[in-house]
Design an enzyme around this catalytic site. Structure first.
Site, PDB file in Angstrom:
ATOM      1  N   LYS A 112       0.806  -0.941  -0.111  1.00  0.00           N
ATOM      2  CA  LYS A 112      -0.261   0.011  -0.023  1.00  0.00           C
ATOM      3  C   LYS A 112       0.963   1.203   0.074  1.00  0.00           C
ATOM      4  CE  LYS A 112      -4.330  -1.587   0.214  1.00  0.00           C
ATOM      5  NZ  LYS A 112      -5.267  -0.920  -0.567  1.00  0.00           N
ATOM      6  N   LYS A 192      -4.742 -11.928  -9.154  1.00  0.00           N
ATOM      7  CA  LYS A 192      -6.206 -12.271  -8.351  1.00  0.00           C
ATOM      8  C   LYS A 192      -7.352 -11.510  -9.077  1.00  0.00           C
ATOM      9  CE  LYS A 192      -7.231  -9.482  -4.382  1.00  0.00           C
ATOM     10  NZ  LYS A 192      -7.786  -9.505  -3.264  1.00  0.00           N
ATOM     11  N   LYS A 195     -11.559  -5.976  -8.263  1.00  0.00           N
ATOM     12  CA  LYS A 195     -12.222  -4.783  -9.009  1.00  0.00           C
ATOM     13  C   LYS A 195     -11.184  -3.742  -9.282  1.00  0.00           C
ATOM     14  CE  LYS A 195     -16.462  -2.321  -8.729  1.00  0.00           C
ATOM     15  NZ  LYS A 195     -17.729  -2.557  -8.150  1.00  0.00           N
TER      16      LYS A 195
HETATM   17  P1  ADP Z   1     -11.744  -7.216  -3.636  1.00  0.00           P
HETATM   18  O1  ADP Z   1     -10.500  -7.865  -3.708  1.00  0.00           O
HETATM   19  O2  ADP Z   1     -12.421  -7.342  -4.757  1.00  0.00           O
HETATM   20  O3  ADP Z   1     -11.297  -5.709  -3.074  1.00  0.00           O
HETATM   21  P2  ADP Z   1     -12.123  -7.597  -1.099  1.00  0.00           P
HETATM   22  O4  ADP Z   1     -10.673  -7.698  -0.637  1.00  0.00           O
HETATM   23  O5  ADP Z   1     -13.264  -6.738  -0.141  1.00  0.00           O
HETATM   24  O6  ADP Z   1     -12.716  -7.654  -2.476  1.00  0.00           O
HETATM   25  O7  ADP Z   1     -12.453  -9.247  -0.590  1.00  0.00           O
HETATM   26  C1  ADP Z   1     -13.805  -9.698   0.111  1.00  0.00           C
HETATM   27  C2  ADP Z   1     -13.653 -11.317  -0.021  1.00  0.00           C
HETATM   28  O8  ADP Z   1     -13.482 -11.802  -1.320  1.00  0.00           O
HETATM   29  C3  ADP Z   1     -12.427 -11.533   0.854  1.00  0.00           C
HETATM   30  O9  ADP Z   1     -12.825 -12.730   1.620  1.00  0.00           O
HETATM   31  C4  ADP Z   1     -11.431 -11.962  -0.229  1.00  0.00           C
HETATM   32  O10 ADP Z   1     -10.411 -13.072   0.555  1.00  0.00           O
HETATM   33  C5  ADP Z   1     -12.212 -12.629  -1.314  1.00  0.00           C
HETATM   34  N1  ADP Z   1     -11.659 -12.560  -2.516  1.00  0.00           N
HETATM   35  C6  ADP Z   1     -11.724 -11.285  -3.186  1.00  0.00           C
HETATM   36  N2  ADP Z   1     -11.113 -11.538  -4.327  1.00  0.00           N
HETATM   37  C7  ADP Z   1     -10.963 -12.837  -4.482  1.00  0.00           C
HETATM   38  C8  ADP Z   1     -10.364 -13.774  -5.709  1.00  0.00           C
HETATM   39  N3  ADP Z   1      -9.815 -13.304  -6.781  1.00  0.00           N
HETATM   40  N4  ADP Z   1     -10.427 -15.048  -5.364  1.00  0.00           N
HETATM   41  C9  ADP Z   1     -10.932 -15.571  -4.214  1.00  0.00           C
HETATM   42  N5  ADP Z   1     -11.369 -14.948  -3.216  1.00  0.00           N
HETATM   43  C10 ADP Z   1     -11.251 -13.487  -3.398  1.00  0.00           C
END
Ligand code: ADP
Length: 324
Positions: A112, A192, A195
């Site tokens: 970050k 991964k 968004k």
């Molecule tokens: P983002 O990565 O879209 O910003 P978050 O970090 O808020 O979303 O993640 C919300 C939940 O979804 C968490 O438990 C995270 O581990 C899971 N998650 C997010 N992206 C993935 C992914 N690509 N594969 C598996 N789990 C994911």
């Protein structure tokens, strides 16, 4: 009493396949066996968000996805983090027993700092402490998350162990719970699905939009022409076929290896399967979206129920720390 599950997710708006396959699937599955508490962590979002104008809209869209995916507010508590302000008090208290060195070493903190050098705020360092407070405020034992969250959860366990060592057994050590698909790669096939990276497929897209997104996906880079044999084992589209086209995926792999199916047809098959599987979800979502007051009521009731538990825990913590 049922054991507790807690999970939080930042208010990123409409959820994508990564969120669903990595986390939401388990949120839904655990609802009968545990008392589940699911939280939209809006304060966490502020560590990276300078423009907050979309925050309320994002929260609303996310709850629509959660409800449409099968979260049942009669069984589970759904709420917004800042609506239960006790978590900020617990965050401060846990901060007194968490060594700063642990937090400065967290790889996501270092990332970050590189990503937002103009905004290295105090909240970024404290993120894992606030995340621990989120979980232990409800004495949750199980935390359904995607694989990317495992290092944070390990740190949460260390913070809990240290607190318990100093002040006596107060919190259970939370355990992560992964789905069979704990890391969904994005359309680029490398990072991964996220968004932020714009490599995602939202659950709430229309069938046409879904096809359009799937068509942009990177497949086996060695397969440049239609007659080149493919290598499904290195192809992200194939990984998704294994989930969405479970029974056909063996045949698809064979056809790909023999160059009997091209990447375009393969992607069409995948988009069709995603659209078929998500059709009931999309119908439910549209019905819930037609009643915006329902979402507001669910969140208000969730915060009320969460707060009852939060107040009890906070009182106990203060007693243990000698504050009362
Ligand atoms: P983002 O990565 O879209 O910003 P978050 O970090 O808020 O979303 O993640 C919300 C939940 O979804 C968490 O438990 C995270 O581990 C899971 N998650 C997010 N992206 C993935 C992914 N690509 N594969 C598996 N789990 C994911």
């Amino acid at each position: 009493m049922k054991r507790r599950v807690f999970s939080g997710a930042r208010p990123t708006g409409r959820q994508h396949l990564g969120n669903y396959l990595g986390a939401i699937q388990n949120y839904v599955a655990l609802q009968d066996e545990y008392q589940c508490i699911y939280c939209i962590v809006d304060i966490h979002a502020l560590t990276s968000l300078e423009d907050t104008s979309q925050l309320q809209e994002n929260i609303h869209e996310m709850v629509l996805d959660w409800l449409a995916a099968g979260l049942d507010p009669k069984k589970s508590i759904l709420f917004v983090q800042s609506h239960v302000p006790e978590v900020m008090e617990l965050h401060t208290l846990l901060g007194m027993t968490t060594p700063l060195g642990w937090l400065l070493r967290v790889p996501t903190f270092k990332e970050k700092v590189k990503l937002q050098p103009h905004n290295v705020n105090y909240g970024l360092v404290g993120y894992p402490v606030l995340m621990t407070a989120d979980i232990v405020l409800y004495k949750a034992e199980v935390v359904p998350v995607g694989e990317d969250q495992l290092p944070h959860l390990e740190l949460a366990r260390e913070i809990v162990r240290r607190f318990n060592n100093i002040f006596g057994d107060t919190f259970p050590e939370p355990q992560a719970k992964l789905t069979p698909f704990p890391m969904v790669l994005g359309l680029d096939g490398k990072e991964k699905m996220s968004k932020q990276l714009d490599n995602h497929i939202e659950l709430a897209l229309s069938p046409e939009e879904t096809l359009e997104r799937v068509m942009t996906a990177v497949t086996d880079p060695a397969r440049r022409y239609r007659h080149d044999p493919g290598h499904p084992e290195v192809c992200n589209i194939y990984r998704l076929q294994q989930y969405f086209n479970e029974f056909k995926s063996g045949g698809i792999a064979e056809q790909c290896r023999r160059a009997q199916i091209g990447c375009v047809e393969c992607k069409e098959l995948l988009a069709d399967a995603i659209n078929t599987m998500l059709q009931p979800f999309r119908q439910r979502r549209a019905a819930i979206a037609a009643e915006p007051q329902y979402v507001t009521d669910v969140l208000a009731d969730g915060a009320r129920r969460a707060r009852l538990i939060a107040r009890r825990t906070l009182k106990e913590v203060k007693q243990r720390m000698g504050l009362i």
